[in-house]
Design an enzyme around this catalytic site. Sequence first.
Site, PDB file in Angstrom:
ATOM      1  N   ASP A  13       0.830  -1.206   0.000  1.00  0.00           N
ATOM      2  CA  ASP A  13       0.000   0.000   0.000  1.00  0.00           C
ATOM      3  C   ASP A  13       0.867   1.260   0.000  1.00  0.00           C
ATOM      4  OD1 ASP A  13      -2.292   1.495   0.045  1.00  0.00           O
ATOM      5  OD2 ASP A  13      -2.731   1.164   2.162  1.00  0.00           O
ATOM      6  N   HIS A  30       3.315   3.293  -8.791  1.00  0.00           N
ATOM      7  CA  HIS A  30       3.151   1.864  -9.098  1.00  0.00           C
ATOM      8  C   HIS A  30       4.417   1.322  -9.769  1.00  0.00           C
ATOM      9  CE1 HIS A  30      -0.900   2.088  -7.757  1.00  0.00           C
ATOM     10  NE2 HIS A  30      -1.363   2.770  -8.780  1.00  0.00           N
ATOM     11  N   LEU A 124      10.771 -20.728  -4.239  1.00  0.00           N
ATOM     12  CA  LEU A 124       9.734 -19.880  -3.638  1.00  0.00           C
ATOM     13  C   LEU A 124       8.413 -19.964  -4.404  1.00  0.00           C
ATOM     14  CD1 LEU A 124       9.033 -17.396  -1.675  1.00  0.00           C
ATOM     15  CD2 LEU A 124       9.671 -15.957  -3.606  1.00  0.00           C
TER      16      LEU A 124
HETATM   17  C1  FPP Z   1      -1.510   0.230  -3.444  1.00  0.00           C
HETATM   18  O1  FPP Z   1      -1.142   1.566  -3.552  1.00  0.00           O
HETATM   19  C2  FPP Z   1      -1.011  -0.538  -4.556  1.00  0.00           C
HETATM   20  C3  FPP Z   1      -1.775  -1.112  -5.521  1.00  0.00           C
HETATM   21  C4  FPP Z   1      -3.251  -1.041  -5.535  1.00  0.00           C
HETATM   22  C5  FPP Z   1      -1.169  -1.831  -6.640  1.00  0.00           C
HETATM   23  C6  FPP Z   1       0.075  -2.607  -6.340  1.00  0.00           C
HETATM   24  C7  FPP Z   1       0.685  -2.941  -7.634  1.00  0.00           C
HETATM   25  C8  FPP Z   1       1.996  -2.919  -7.920  1.00  0.00           C
HETATM   26  C9  FPP Z   1       3.062  -2.696  -6.928  1.00  0.00           C
HETATM   27  C10 FPP Z   1       2.449  -3.113  -9.325  1.00  0.00           C
HETATM   28  C11 FPP Z   1       2.069  -4.386 -10.044  1.00  0.00           C
HETATM   29  C12 FPP Z   1       2.402  -5.625  -9.311  1.00  0.00           C
HETATM   30  C13 FPP Z   1       3.189  -6.635  -9.750  1.00  0.00           C
HETATM   31  C14 FPP Z   1       3.189  -7.885  -8.970  1.00  0.00           C
HETATM   32  C15 FPP Z   1       4.058  -6.546 -10.914  1.00  0.00           C
HETATM   33  P1  FPP Z   1      -2.272   2.662  -3.693  1.00  0.00           P
HETATM   34  O2  FPP Z   1      -2.396   3.021  -5.125  1.00  0.00           O
HETATM   35  O3  FPP Z   1      -3.548   2.179  -3.060  1.00  0.00           O
HETATM   36  O4  FPP Z   1      -1.633   3.812  -2.858  1.00  0.00           O
HETATM   37  P2  FPP Z   1      -2.390   4.954  -2.047  1.00  0.00           P
HETATM   38  O5  FPP Z   1      -3.175   4.269  -0.954  1.00  0.00           O
HETATM   39  O6  FPP Z   1      -1.274   5.780  -1.521  1.00  0.00           O
HETATM   40  O7  FPP Z   1      -3.261   5.678  -3.020  1.00  0.00           O
END
Ligand code: FPP
Length: 232
Positions: A13, A30, A124
């Site tokens: 997050d 991201h 893993l």
């Molecule tokens: C949360 O941050 C993150 C996500 C909803 C997406 C996580 C995805 C990745 C790290 C990239 C793709 C994954 C892989 C496995 C290649 P948020 O956008 O909710 O952050 P915020 O709460 O600060 O808005």
Amino acid sequence: MILLPRHIAIIMDGNGRWAKMRNLPRIFGHRQGVKTVKKIVQAAGSLGIEVLTLYAFSSENWKRPESEIKGLLALLSKFISKELKELNEKGIKLRILGDLSKFPPKTISEVSNACKTTSKNKGLQLNIALNYGARQELISAFTQMQQKGIKNPSEAVVSSFLYTKNQPDPDLVIRTSGQLRLSNFLLWQIAYAEIHITPKFWPEFTEEDLKFAIEEFKKRERRFGGLEDESK
Ligand code: FPP
């Protein structure tokens, strides 16, 4: 002696806030988050963790703007095409937790191909939760059991209808960015998991932070509803 957690599940997050603090578009957060994914997958493998689950896209994330969803899918495609060879060489086995059917055919075939290519590996176990929601997973399990005429299922039987079938339940859940929520993540499987919350945003989470979470986990006394060990 308290052993390493066998299964670590992470709610990644804070990508958006990490980007916002730098006046960058959310997708930059991201993108940086994918770099953390690579580092943490490597680290978990070298530490001898058996299963690592990463919450990449929840069933609620469809509510985000289309451009962000497209951006996330593009990052996932890029991750798979760029990393598949290395994941395979490192013996990493990929499994998707979630309902892939809502994704574009290209994503479905890339992801399914990566799971198939790595399916015989012995290192893993990397689970990526995509279009995942724990309540939906449980409804699907109950529906399948009903269709098979299974009445009064045991806990083991319910577990065998979940995406995590044949895997140990998470011992440790890590959530970055300081939020104190479980967000519909593996609700059945984390019944006895220890929870570690770090204020760091996912793009800045490091191997050291993972090790710290594991050290903290080792200090906890896990009682699984029983009493303190009096022999100590
Ligand atoms: C949360 O941050 C993150 C996500 C909803 C997406 C996580 C995805 C990745 C790290 C990239 C793709 C994954 C892989 C496995 C290649 P948020 O956008 O909710 O952050 P915020 O709460 O600060 O808005």
